[in-house]
Design an enzyme around this catalytic site. Structure first.
Site, mmCIF file in Angstrom:
data_model
loop_
_atom_site.group_PDB
_atom_site.id
_atom_site.type_symbol
_atom_site.label_atom_id
_atom_site.label_comp_id
_atom_site.label_asym_id
_atom_site.label_seq_id
_atom_site.Cartn_x
_atom_site.Cartn_y
_atom_site.Cartn_z
ATOM 1 N N ARG A 120 4.397 8.796 1.425
ATOM 2 C CA ARG A 120 4.515 8.323 0.042
ATOM 3 C C ARG A 120 5.939 7.883 -0.277
ATOM 4 N NH1 ARG A 120 -0.215 9.807 -2.527
ATOM 5 N NH2 ARG A 120 -1.175 11.660 -1.626
ATOM 6 N N SER A 121 6.055 6.970 -1.224
ATOM 7 C CA SER A 121 7.354 6.495 -1.733
ATOM 8 C C SER A 121 8.260 5.938 -0.634
ATOM 9 C CB SER A 121 8.114 7.622 -2.459
ATOM 10 O OG SER A 121 7.301 8.185 -3.451
ATOM 11 N N ARG A 122 7.649 5.466 0.421
ATOM 12 C CA ARG A 122 8.403 4.888 1.550
ATOM 13 C C ARG A 122 9.308 5.889 2.262
ATOM 14 N NH1 ARG A 122 4.665 1.835 0.935
ATOM 15 N NH2 ARG A 122 4.824 -0.405 0.628
ATOM 16 N N LEU A 123 9.049 7.203 2.039
ATOM 17 C CA LEU A 123 9.839 8.224 2.744
ATOM 18 C C LEU A 123 9.087 8.621 4.021
ATOM 19 C CD1 LEU A 123 11.246 10.434 -0.164
ATOM 20 C CD2 LEU A 123 12.298 8.514 1.040
ATOM 21 N N ASN B 15 0.848 -1.190 0.000
ATOM 22 C CA ASN B 15 0.000 0.000 0.000
ATOM 23 C C ASN B 15 0.881 1.237 0.000
ATOM 24 O OD1 ASN B 15 -2.819 -0.869 0.277
ATOM 25 N ND2 ASN B 15 -2.083 -1.829 2.158
#
Ligand SMILES: Cc1cc2nc3c(=O)[nH]c(=O)nc-3n(C[C@H](O)[C@H](O)[C@H](O)COP(=O)(O)O)c2cc1C
Length: 214
Positions: free
Chosen positions: A190-193, A10
Protein backbone atom coordinates in the site's frame (compact mmCIF):
# COMPACT_ATOMS: atom_id res chain seq x y z
CA UNK A 1 -0.83 14.08 -24.09
CA UNK A 2 -3.18 11.19 -23.14
CA UNK A 3 -4.55 11.91 -19.69
CA UNK A 4 -6.08 8.43 -19.43
CA UNK A 5 -2.56 6.99 -19.15
CA UNK A 6 -1.61 9.20 -16.22
CA UNK A 7 -4.73 8.16 -14.33
CA UNK A 8 -4.07 4.39 -14.60
CA UNK A 9 -3.04 3.16 -11.18
CA UNK A 10 -3.70 0.34 -8.71
CA UNK A 11 -3.14 -0.01 -5.01
CA UNK A 12 -1.11 -3.14 -4.20
CA UNK A 13 -2.23 -5.01 -1.12
CA UNK A 14 -2.18 -8.74 -1.87
CA UNK A 15 0.78 -9.80 0.26
CA UNK A 16 3.92 -8.76 2.04
CA UNK A 17 7.52 -9.94 2.14
CA UNK A 18 9.69 -9.69 5.19
CA UNK A 19 13.10 -10.69 6.41
CA UNK A 20 11.70 -13.14 8.97
CA UNK A 21 9.65 -15.18 6.52
CA UNK A 22 11.95 -15.26 3.49
CA UNK A 23 14.27 -18.18 2.85
CA UNK A 24 17.96 -17.44 3.48
CA UNK A 25 18.68 -19.13 0.14
CA UNK A 26 17.38 -17.15 -2.87
CA UNK A 27 16.98 -20.28 -5.02
CA UNK A 28 14.51 -21.64 -2.43
CA UNK A 29 12.72 -18.28 -2.30
CA UNK A 30 12.51 -18.35 -6.13
CA UNK A 31 11.07 -21.89 -6.02
CA UNK A 32 8.44 -20.80 -3.51
CA UNK A 33 7.33 -17.78 -5.55
CA UNK A 34 7.53 -19.68 -8.83
CA UNK A 35 5.28 -22.46 -7.46
CA UNK A 36 2.82 -19.81 -6.29
CA UNK A 37 2.90 -18.15 -9.74
CA UNK A 38 2.14 -21.50 -11.43
CA UNK A 39 -0.60 -22.35 -8.90
CA UNK A 40 -2.24 -18.95 -9.41
CA UNK A 41 -2.70 -19.81 -13.12
CA UNK A 42 -1.33 -16.51 -14.40
CA UNK A 43 -0.55 -16.52 -18.11
CA UNK A 44 3.02 -17.68 -18.93
CA UNK A 45 4.49 -17.73 -15.40
CA UNK A 46 7.80 -18.85 -16.93
CA UNK A 47 8.03 -15.87 -19.31
CA UNK A 48 10.83 -13.50 -18.39
CA UNK A 49 12.39 -10.43 -19.95
CA UNK A 50 16.11 -10.86 -20.48
CA UNK A 51 18.42 -7.94 -21.06
CA UNK A 52 21.81 -8.18 -22.67
CA UNK A 53 24.48 -5.60 -23.42
CA UNK A 54 25.58 -4.64 -26.92
CA UNK A 55 28.41 -2.58 -28.27
CA UNK A 56 29.12 0.65 -26.41
CA UNK A 57 27.02 -0.60 -23.49
CA UNK A 58 23.71 -0.26 -25.34
CA UNK A 59 21.13 -2.57 -23.68
CA UNK A 60 18.53 -4.68 -25.47
CA UNK A 61 15.78 -6.87 -24.11
CA UNK A 62 13.23 -9.48 -25.12
CA UNK A 63 10.93 -12.09 -23.59
CA UNK A 64 12.05 -15.72 -23.41
CA UNK A 65 10.69 -18.77 -21.59
CA UNK A 66 12.45 -20.20 -18.56
CA UNK A 67 12.88 -23.93 -19.15
CA UNK A 68 14.76 -25.08 -16.07
CA UNK A 69 15.59 -23.73 -12.63
CA UNK A 70 17.98 -25.45 -10.25
CA UNK A 71 20.76 -24.60 -7.80
CA UNK A 72 23.09 -24.47 -10.85
CA UNK A 73 21.10 -21.61 -12.38
CA UNK A 74 18.29 -20.74 -14.79
CA UNK A 75 18.04 -22.07 -18.34
CA UNK A 76 16.41 -20.71 -21.49
CA UNK A 77 16.78 -21.75 -25.13
CA UNK A 78 17.38 -19.64 -28.19
CA UNK A 79 19.29 -19.21 -31.42
CA UNK A 80 23.00 -18.65 -30.68
CA UNK A 81 23.33 -16.45 -33.77
CA UNK A 82 20.49 -14.12 -32.70
CA UNK A 83 21.09 -10.60 -31.48
CA UNK A 84 21.06 -11.79 -27.85
CA UNK A 85 23.38 -14.68 -28.73
CA UNK A 86 25.89 -12.39 -30.43
CA UNK A 87 25.77 -9.97 -27.52
CA UNK A 88 26.29 -12.77 -24.98
CA UNK A 89 29.32 -13.97 -26.98
CA UNK A 90 31.10 -10.71 -26.27
CA UNK A 91 29.55 -9.87 -22.89
CA UNK A 92 28.08 -12.59 -20.69
CA UNK A 93 26.32 -10.16 -18.33
CA UNK A 94 22.57 -10.72 -18.31
CA UNK A 95 19.53 -9.54 -16.37
CA UNK A 96 16.28 -11.53 -16.14
CA UNK A 97 12.95 -10.11 -14.98
CA UNK A 98 9.78 -12.02 -14.15
CA UNK A 99 6.85 -9.53 -14.33
CA UNK A 100 4.10 -11.18 -12.30
CA UNK A 101 1.68 -8.23 -12.27
CA UNK A 102 -1.35 -10.28 -11.22
CA UNK A 103 0.51 -11.26 -8.06
CA UNK A 104 1.89 -7.73 -7.59
CA UNK A 105 5.32 -9.34 -7.71
CA UNK A 106 8.53 -9.00 -9.67
CA UNK A 107 11.78 -10.95 -9.49
CA UNK A 108 15.00 -9.60 -11.02
CA UNK A 109 18.01 -11.89 -11.32
CA UNK A 110 21.36 -10.58 -12.53
CA UNK A 111 24.23 -12.84 -13.46
CA UNK A 112 26.34 -14.32 -16.19
CA UNK A 113 25.16 -16.57 -19.01
CA UNK A 114 27.02 -19.56 -20.36
CA UNK A 115 26.04 -22.04 -23.08
CA UNK A 116 24.69 -25.37 -21.80
CA UNK A 117 26.22 -28.60 -23.13
CA UNK A 118 25.14 -29.80 -26.58
CA UNK A 119 23.81 -32.97 -24.96
CA UNK A 120 21.48 -30.97 -22.72
CA UNK A 121 20.37 -28.75 -25.61
CA UNK A 122 19.71 -31.82 -27.78
CA UNK A 123 17.73 -33.47 -25.00
CA UNK A 124 15.48 -30.43 -24.62
CA UNK A 125 15.27 -29.85 -28.41
CA UNK A 126 13.95 -33.38 -28.96
CA UNK A 127 11.33 -32.92 -26.23
CA UNK A 128 9.79 -30.01 -28.19
CA UNK A 129 6.86 -30.48 -30.60
CA UNK A 130 8.05 -31.34 -34.12
CA UNK A 131 6.66 -28.06 -35.47
CA UNK A 132 8.81 -26.08 -33.00
CA UNK A 133 11.86 -28.11 -33.97
CA UNK A 134 11.26 -27.29 -37.65
CA UNK A 135 10.67 -23.64 -36.72
CA UNK A 136 14.10 -23.49 -35.08
CA UNK A 137 15.66 -24.84 -38.29
CA UNK A 138 13.69 -22.41 -40.47
CA UNK A 139 14.53 -19.22 -38.61
CA UNK A 140 17.86 -17.49 -38.80
CA UNK A 141 16.71 -15.56 -35.75
CA UNK A 142 17.15 -11.76 -35.72
CA UNK A 143 18.37 -11.58 -39.34
CA UNK A 144 16.45 -9.42 -41.82
CA UNK A 145 14.16 -11.22 -44.30
CA UNK A 146 12.45 -9.75 -47.38
CA UNK A 147 9.02 -11.19 -46.56
CA UNK A 148 7.17 -13.98 -44.74
CA UNK A 149 6.94 -16.26 -47.79
CA UNK A 150 10.68 -16.98 -47.46
CA UNK A 151 10.05 -18.54 -44.04
CA UNK A 152 7.05 -20.54 -45.24
CA UNK A 153 8.99 -21.92 -48.22
CA UNK A 154 11.91 -22.83 -46.00
CA UNK A 155 9.54 -24.66 -43.65
CA UNK A 156 8.05 -26.65 -46.55
CA UNK A 157 11.53 -27.60 -47.72
CA UNK A 158 12.51 -28.71 -44.21
CA UNK A 159 9.31 -30.75 -43.80
CA UNK A 160 10.31 -32.71 -46.91
CA UNK A 161 13.96 -32.99 -45.91
CA UNK A 162 13.14 -34.44 -42.48
CA UNK A 163 10.06 -36.46 -43.50
CA UNK A 164 9.91 -39.59 -41.28
CA UNK A 165 13.32 -38.72 -39.83
CA UNK A 166 14.46 -37.46 -36.46
CA UNK A 167 15.17 -33.73 -36.67
CA UNK A 168 18.74 -33.09 -35.44
CA UNK A 169 19.67 -30.24 -33.12
CA UNK A 170 20.50 -27.21 -35.29
CA UNK A 171 24.14 -26.17 -34.88
CA UNK A 172 23.17 -22.64 -33.90
CA UNK A 173 20.46 -23.46 -31.37
CA UNK A 174 20.70 -24.28 -27.69
CA UNK A 175 20.43 -23.23 -24.09
CA UNK A 176 21.98 -20.64 -21.87
CA UNK A 177 22.46 -21.25 -18.17
CA UNK A 178 22.29 -18.03 -16.15
CA UNK A 179 24.38 -18.20 -12.98
CA UNK A 180 23.00 -15.57 -10.60
CA UNK A 181 25.05 -12.97 -8.79
CA UNK A 182 22.02 -11.24 -7.26
CA UNK A 183 18.26 -11.65 -6.83
CA UNK A 184 15.66 -9.03 -6.01
CA UNK A 185 12.18 -10.05 -4.84
CA UNK A 186 9.64 -7.22 -5.08
CA UNK A 187 6.20 -7.31 -3.50
CA UNK A 188 3.80 -4.41 -4.07
CA UNK A 189 2.42 -2.78 -0.89
CA UNK A 190 0.00 0.00 0.00
CA UNK A 191 0.94 3.66 -0.54
CA UNK A 192 3.83 2.61 -2.78
CA UNK A 193 5.79 1.42 0.27
CA UNK A 194 6.71 -1.81 -1.47
CA UNK A 195 8.88 -4.60 -0.07
CA UNK A 196 12.18 -5.20 -1.86
CA UNK A 197 14.46 -7.94 -0.58
CA UNK A 198 17.88 -8.14 -2.23
CA UNK A 199 20.31 -11.10 -2.15
CA UNK A 200 23.94 -10.54 -3.19
CA UNK A 201 26.27 -13.50 -3.69
CA UNK A 202 29.34 -13.32 -1.46
CA UNK A 203 32.87 -14.58 -2.19
CA UNK A 204 32.18 -17.75 -0.16
CA UNK A 205 28.92 -18.37 -2.12
CA UNK A 206 26.70 -17.44 0.82
CA UNK A 207 24.11 -14.68 0.26
CA UNK A 208 23.97 -11.27 1.91
CA UNK A 209 20.36 -10.24 2.40
CA UNK A 210 19.29 -6.60 2.54
CA UNK A 211 16.11 -4.56 2.20
CA UNK A 212 15.98 -1.87 -0.45
CA UNK A 213 13.93 1.27 -0.24
CA UNK A 214 10.95 1.19 -2.61
C1 LIG B 1 5.93 -15.01 -24.51
C2 LIG B 1 7.16 -15.06 -25.38
C3 LIG B 1 8.05 -16.13 -25.25
C4 LIG B 1 9.20 -16.18 -26.03
N1 LIG B 1 10.08 -17.21 -25.81
C5 LIG B 1 11.26 -17.24 -26.49
C6 LIG B 1 12.25 -18.21 -26.18
O1 LIG B 1 12.11 -19.04 -25.26
N2 LIG B 1 13.40 -18.20 -26.92
C7 LIG B 1 13.62 -17.26 -27.90
O2 LIG B 1 14.68 -17.32 -28.54
N3 LIG B 1 12.70 -16.32 -28.19
C8 LIG B 1 11.53 -16.26 -27.52
N4 LIG B 1 10.61 -15.28 -27.78
C9 LIG B 1 10.92 -14.29 -28.84
C10 LIG B 1 11.89 -13.25 -28.28
O3 LIG B 1 11.17 -12.32 -27.48
C11 LIG B 1 12.67 -12.49 -29.38
O4 LIG B 1 11.81 -11.94 -30.35
C12 LIG B 1 13.68 -13.38 -30.09
O5 LIG B 1 14.35 -14.26 -29.20
C13 LIG B 1 14.73 -12.54 -30.82
O6 LIG B 1 15.41 -11.73 -29.88
P1 LIG B 1 16.79 -10.99 -30.21
O7 LIG B 1 16.69 -10.48 -31.65
O8 LIG B 1 16.87 -9.87 -29.24
O9 LIG B 1 17.89 -11.99 -30.05
C14 LIG B 1 9.46 -15.17 -26.99
C15 LIG B 1 8.57 -14.08 -27.12
C16 LIG B 1 7.46 -14.03 -26.31
C17 LIG B 1 6.55 -12.83 -26.41
Amino acid sequence: MREDIASLRNEYAKADLDEKSIDINPFNQFDKWFSEAVASEILEPNAMVVSTVGEQGVPSQRTVLLKDASKDGFTFYTNYGSKKGQQLDSNSNISMLFPWYELERQIIINGKAQKVSQENSAQYFHSRPRASQLGAWASNQSSEIADRSILEEKLKMLEERFLNKEIPLPENWGGYLVIPESFEFWQGRRSRLHDRIFYQRQADDTWKISRLSP
